[in-house]
Design an enzyme around this catalytic site. Structure first.
Site, PDB file in Angstrom:
ATOM      1  CB  CYS A 116       2.660  -2.619  -6.619  1.00  0.00           C
ATOM      2  SG  CYS A 116       1.810  -1.054  -6.742  1.00  0.00           S
ATOM      3  CG  HIS A 256       0.771  -4.650  -3.541  1.00  0.00           C
ATOM      4  ND1 HIS A 256       1.509  -3.672  -2.921  1.00  0.00           N
ATOM      5  CD2 HIS A 256       0.029  -4.031  -4.491  1.00  0.00           C
ATOM      6  CE1 HIS A 256       1.223  -2.505  -3.475  1.00  0.00           C
ATOM      7  NE2 HIS A 256       0.324  -2.691  -4.428  1.00  0.00           N
ATOM      8  CG  ASN A 286      -0.700   0.785  -3.126  1.00  0.00           C
ATOM      9  OD1 ASN A 286       0.480   0.488  -2.949  1.00  0.00           O
ATOM     10  ND2 ASN A 286      -1.360   0.486  -4.234  1.00  0.00           N
TER      11      ASN A 286
END
Ligand code: UT7
Length: 329
Positions: A116, A256, A286
């Site tokens: 990520c 994020h 995500n």
């Protein structure tokens, strides 16, 4: 002599057309729209369906858009760095494939694995090639096709992830714009809580790795959550302090998109009101390395020259960090 900085001068993005909604997931695993929305903030995500379609397709669309927007000849690009954990293959790299797809024949590059945090790692790396004066045009991509490594029988992961990504162009500037600072971290001990172990050199693909579902993402949600909340907030506050930025000085937090609750905790520690916190998790879920460039893509029109942005991420590795950018256009 004035310092040369790496300015973001264009943004491109792309998500697949196919939508996987919370209601669709209710039919696949034991979950509810209410659970997913209240625990994560996600309503739907995009999925790259169909055989033989890899993350390079996402990257190629995003980079093509960026080149067209700026009317740039692909031959002018020096370098392409792709942050991804779902490359098309072990090799050739996704970067190599994207360069060839778009005729960027003078460019070289590579893929970078930081889950990520892939985009901020790649952005920090790409900015160095500009700051040293070595290159004039570097493209940084963050993209993932998470559906390729997600077990759609595991409700604890399949509701979270989606496919998509974006790209930015870095060019030199002598003005006080661009990548101003970054703080990056890694802790491999976090691998026990979030990983995808199959297919590498320790567990090469075999009937056994397939039977044991080792080619899918495994996550201990609560452990990752705790580390994410602490570290994303801590590193975001630290980059503010290092650059003497108050909450008033920051125009946008670009966080994020793993979980709305993690973002809320980070914003709170930074003292930022909700309107300064960019979110699109409800539409894409995500997308791992894709979340930050997708936010830049979605909110590009809202940014003004000189705006202070803090990009912040936490993810598999563990990897985490923050980048301070002064918007250049
Ligand atoms: O981007 C990479 C980094 N990743 C992250 O930052 C993710 C961090 N972790 C999280 O965002 C959260 O931990 C999750 C969203 C993954 C899970 O939320 P949670 O509030 O931590 O839930 P939990 O894992 O503690 O599970 C709570 C309950 C459990 O049931 P019991 O044991 O209380 O009866 C789970 O079995 O919710 C259950 N559960 C679900 N229920 C309905 C887990 N997944 C689901 C689901 N639908 N999809």
């Amino acid at each position: 002599m004035k310092k040369t900085r790496a300015a973001i001068t264009a943004v491109g993005g792309w998500v697949p057309e196919d939508v996987l909604s919370n209601t669709d997931l209710e039919k696949i695993v034991d979950t509810t729209d209410e659970w997913i929305l209240s625990r994560t903030g996600i309503k739907e995500r995009r999925i790259l369906k169909g055989k033989e379609r890899g993350v390079s397709e996402i990257c190629t669309h995003a980079v093509r858009q960026l080149l067209e927007k700026k009317n740039i000849d692909p031959m002018e690009i020096d370098m392409v760095i792709v942050g991804t954990v779902t490359p098309d293959y072990f090799f050739p790299s996704t970067s190599n494939l994207v360069c060839t797809n778009l005729g960027m024949k003078n460019a070289w590059g590579y893929d970078l694995t930081a889950a990520c945090s892939g985009f901020i790692y790649a952005l920090a790396t790409g900015s160095q090639f500009i700051e040293t004066g070595r290159y004039k045009k570097v493209i940084v991509v963050g993209a993932d096709k998470m559906s390729a490594i997600i077990d759609y029988e595991d409700r604890s992961t399949c509701v979270i992830f989606g496919d998509g990504g974006g790209a930015v162009l870095l060019e030199p500037t002598e003005e006080e714009h661009g990548v101003m600072d970054f703080v990056l971290h890694a802790d491999g001990a976090g691998g026990q809580y979030l990983n995808c172990r199959g297919g590498g050199s320790v567990y090469p693909a075999s009937y056994e790795t397939v039977d044991q579902k080792m080619h899918f993402v495994k996550q201990e949600g609560q452990a990752v959550f705790k580390h994410a909340v602490y570290n994303m907030a801590e590193v975001s506050v630290r980059i503010m302090e290092r650059n003497k930025l108050t909450a008033d000085d920051i125009n946008y937090l670009v966080p994020h998109q793993a979980n709305k609750r993690i973002v809320d905790a980070t914003a709170q520690r930074m003292g930022l009101p909700g309107e300064k916190v960019l979110m699109n998790i409800e539409r894409y879920g995500n997308t791992t390395a894709g979340t930050l460039p997708l936010l830049l893509w979605d909110f590009e029109k809202q940014f003004r020259k000189g705006d202070n942005l803090v990009l912040s991420a936490f993810g598999g590795g563990f990897t985490w960090g923050a980048v301070y950018i002064k918007w250049a256009y």
